[in-house]
Design an enzyme around this catalytic site. Structure first.
Site, PDB file in Angstrom:
ATOM      1  N   ARG A  61      75.373  37.067 -66.394  1.00  0.00           N
ATOM      2  CA  ARG A  61      76.197  37.366 -65.200  1.00  0.00           C
ATOM      3  C   ARG A  61      75.875  36.398 -64.062  1.00  0.00           C
ATOM      4  NH1 ARG A  61      74.761  41.563 -62.168  1.00  0.00           N
ATOM      5  NH2 ARG A  61      74.184  42.766 -64.007  1.00  0.00           N
ATOM      6  N   TYR A 113      99.491  35.497 -48.627  1.00  0.00           N
ATOM      7  CA  TYR A 113      99.594  36.035 -49.976  1.00  0.00           C
ATOM      8  C   TYR A 113      99.530  37.571 -49.948  1.00  0.00           C
ATOM      9  CZ  TYR A 113      98.410  36.951 -54.795  1.00  0.00           C
ATOM     10  OH  TYR A 113      98.409  37.443 -56.058  1.00  0.00           O
ATOM     11  N   ASP A 186      92.257  29.938 -46.975  1.00  0.00           N
ATOM     12  CA  ASP A 186      92.841  29.979 -48.320  1.00  0.00           C
ATOM     13  C   ASP A 186      93.667  28.701 -48.458  1.00  0.00           C
ATOM     14  OD1 ASP A 186      94.454  30.317 -50.556  1.00  0.00           O
ATOM     15  OD2 ASP A 186      94.731  32.470 -50.244  1.00  0.00           O
ATOM     16  N   LYS A 211      95.951  28.787 -59.925  1.00  0.00           N
ATOM     17  CA  LYS A 211      97.134  28.016 -59.554  1.00  0.00           C
ATOM     18  C   LYS A 211      96.894  26.524 -59.854  1.00  0.00           C
ATOM     19  CE  LYS A 211      98.320  32.119 -58.269  1.00  0.00           C
ATOM     20  NZ  LYS A 211      98.241  32.585 -56.907  1.00  0.00           N
TER      21      LYS A 211
HETATM   22  C1  PLP Z   1      97.616  33.711 -56.331  1.00  0.00           C
HETATM   23  C2  PLP Z   1      97.039  33.599 -54.972  1.00  0.00           C
HETATM   24  C3  PLP Z   1      95.913  34.345 -54.593  1.00  0.00           C
HETATM   25  C4  PLP Z   1      95.262  35.344 -55.515  1.00  0.00           C
HETATM   26  O1  PLP Z   1      94.705  34.730 -56.614  1.00  0.00           O
HETATM   27  P1  PLP Z   1      94.519  35.458 -58.067  1.00  0.00           P
HETATM   28  O2  PLP Z   1      93.876  34.404 -58.864  1.00  0.00           O
HETATM   29  O3  PLP Z   1      95.880  35.860 -58.531  1.00  0.00           O
HETATM   30  O4  PLP Z   1      93.663  36.655 -57.846  1.00  0.00           O
HETATM   31  C5  PLP Z   1      95.414  34.148 -53.331  1.00  0.00           C
HETATM   32  N1  PLP Z   1      95.976  33.294 -52.458  1.00  0.00           N
HETATM   33  C6  PLP Z   1      97.069  32.565 -52.779  1.00  0.00           C
HETATM   34  C7  PLP Z   1      97.660  31.639 -51.775  1.00  0.00           C
HETATM   35  C8  PLP Z   1      97.638  32.705 -54.042  1.00  0.00           C
HETATM   36  O5  PLP Z   1      98.727  32.005 -54.359  1.00  0.00           O
END
Ligand code: PLP
Length: 390
Positions: A61, A113, A186, A211
């Site tokens: 972990r 998001y 983010d 992404k």
């Molecule tokens: C998809 C996304 C998230 C969340 O990510 P996950 O991998 O789906 O948990 C957070 N911020 C943005 C801008 C996103 O596109």
């Protein structure tokens, strides 16, 4: 354990993050000289006879070599002192929010998001956290919202999903730090190719590695990268270990492979997104194109200063005729895939208001486009037939 390539090339010139990412830090397996590092699946490690763990690895972990390799690549891409991978983007974001204490105040963006929005709406109160949502692209509004004292975290998302609002990170960092707060960004949509938030003053940069970083729609992963290996870094590492939201080694292995082509993919996606934005701006069935690369975008000037080499592979269009017409347009595409998510090699289209539900700032006539790597003309022709079809 691994044989590292030199970090500098001819005449001791430092290698660029792009070169290091393409070669996954240049590591070579010392046993076989394999150019791709082996995938470490072990969940436990042998203790030394004198009861020590000199390898630094004791249990799966907290400790995995493949996960650490992926973290090293990401830290290099972001110019970070350290990076931590999590089981998803949401695990990374919620770990950041959970690093704060009852009574602390968080500032978050209006355009963000859905998962981040819902976490604050549904979970913050249970933990005694308070928060305010502001238009973070409006620096005066941001300044007003920061209540010097209780505000401990300023959270940005730039470009912000799904309207691609761009916030001035350097200015926000000054506002946050003057108030004694941390700045987290983010940067999922910008990727380290277009923006490095830490270099602009942020303390933490977050990615949904699901992404662009992985880029092939086959891994769910999240990442945090840090300006310093300070108490905040250590707290987040502890949260990851204790709450257990770790990334699996196979996902980390695929993520390393994805990051090798990050620059190539993002550069192509930016070019095609700009081509589509410019063409759709004059389309009779489109009333508005939201793309930071267009001079008509309200944050175009900040985007030009803050993003290098492109304005991302994400854009949104407002369809003439409203919501029903937008949904019908998405129903008619043949090349684009009607699916949520973003940043993969295949182009995706989505009626975002349907996904986000109540409280979304996304207008009902808007379609969100994630531009992939297909032929730009195929993508435009498909959108054109979908927009003009009956
Ligand atoms: C998809 C996304 C998230 C969340 O990510 P996950 O991998 O789906 O948990 C957070 N911020 C943005 C801008 C996103 O596109």
């Amino acid at each position: 354990m691994t044989e590292k390539a030199p970090r500098s090339g001819a005449n001791d010139r430092a290698l660029s993050p792009r070169t290091l990412a393409v070669q996954a830090m240049g590591s070579v397996d010392p046993t076989t000289k394999a150019i791709v590092m082996p995938l470490h699946m072990a969940t436990t490690y042998v203790r030394d006879p004198d009861n020590q763990y000199r390898s630094g690895f004791s249990y799966g972990r907290p400790h995995n070599a493949t996960v650490r390799e992926a973290e090293a690549v990401l830290a290099t891409l972001e110019g970070a002192a350290g990076a931590l991978l999590f089981g998803s983007g949401m695990a990374a974001i919620s770990a950041v929010f959970q690093a704060f204490e009852a009574g602390d105040h968080i500032i978050a963006p209006e355009v963000t998001y859905t998962g981040s929005r819902n976490w604050l709406r549904d979970e913050a109160k249970r933990r005694g956290l308070t928060f305010a949502r502001v238009d973070t692209s409006d620096l005066n509004a941001l300044q007003k919202a920061v209540k010097s004292g209780p505000t401990k975290l300023l959270w940005l998302e730039t470009p912000g999903n799904p309207l691609w609002t761009v916030t001035d990170i350097a200015a926000a960092a000054k506002i946050a730090h003057a108030a004694g707060a941390k700045l987290g960004v983010d940067s999922t949509v910008a990727t380290p190719v277009l923006t490095n938030p830490l270099a602009l003053g942020a303390d933490i940069v977050m990615h949904s590695a699901t992404k662009y970083l992985n880029g092939h729609s086959d891994v769910v992963a999240g990442a945090l990268a840090f300006a310093k290996r300070d108490a905040l870094f250590e707290r987040l590492e502890a949260i990851r270990t204790i709450y257990g939201g770790v990334l699996g080694p196979f996902e980390a292995f695929l993520l390393i492979r994805g990051m090798r082509t990050l620059h190539l993919r993002v550069e192509a996606q930016c070019r095609t997104a700009m081509f589509l934005a410019e063409n759709l701006a004059s389309h009779a069935s489109v009333t508005r194109v939201l793309y930071p690369g267009l001079p008509s975008h309200p944050n175009h000037d900040v985007a030009r200063r803050q993003m290098r080499g492109g304005f991302s592979g994400m854009l949104s269009i407002a369809v003439r005729g409203g919501e029903a017409r937008a949904i019908a347009t998405a129903a008619r595409v043949k090349v684009w895939k009607r699916a949520t998510s973003l940043g993969g090699v295949e182009s995706l289209i989505e009626h975002r208001a349907s996904v986000e539900g109540e409280g979304t700032p996304c207008p009902p006539d808007v379609l969100r486009l994630s531009v992939g790597l297909e032929d730009p003309q195929d993508l435009l022709a498909d959108l054109d037939q979908a927009l003009t079809g009956e």
